[in-house]
Design a protein around this motif. Sequence first.
Motif, short mmCIF file in Angstrom:
data_model
loop_
_atom_site.label_atom_id
_atom_site.label_comp_id
_atom_site.label_asym_id
_atom_site.label_seq_id
_atom_site.Cartn_x
_atom_site.Cartn_y
_atom_site.Cartn_z
N ASP A 119 43.11 49.00 35.59
CA ASP A 119 41.73 48.80 35.15
C ASP A 119 40.83 49.96 35.56
O ASP A 119 39.95 50.36 34.80
N GLU A 120 41.05 50.49 36.74
CA GLU A 120 40.23 51.61 37.22
C GLU A 120 40.38 52.82 36.30
O GLU A 120 39.39 53.48 35.97
N GLN A 123 38.50 52.22 33.08
CA GLN A 123 37.07 52.45 33.27
C GLN A 123 36.74 53.94 33.28
O GLN A 123 35.72 54.37 32.72
#
Length: 144
Positions: A119-120, A123
């Motif tokens: 997810d990082e 983003q």
Amino acid sequence: MTDHEELLKLFYNLLKRMKKEWNNQLQGINHSQYLILKSLNHSGPQKAAQLAELTQTTPGAITSATDKLVVEGYAERKGDKEDRRVVYLEITEKGKAFVESLTQEQNKVTMKFFQGLPDEDIQHLIRIYHKISNNLEQLEQLEQ
């Protein structure tokens, strides 16, 4: 190799491979024909000159590209009611269903490109893509 050289090499390599994967989904039409159908589906009937600008080709090439779309029943040519010299290309119901199906398939393939990214990282990519999009908008404004 500098970081910038590596970035360019990776970017072009990724674009080439992504385009190949997207083109594998097109089911008998080429990329220009897909762009034409998407544009007709999104924006409605258009003249050859408008479609030529979209696909970065000549109006003559558009005629050739659209012939197959018409023969396959994905689009039809319609004359302007006020000026018979003007011809618009319009997407058919069959064309709408076809382009929506292709778009869904291409979205599935595209999501596979990002498979396994934390997810990082997603983003970070979103932030980077926004910055690149802003850079492109600034370039477009300078060209006007």
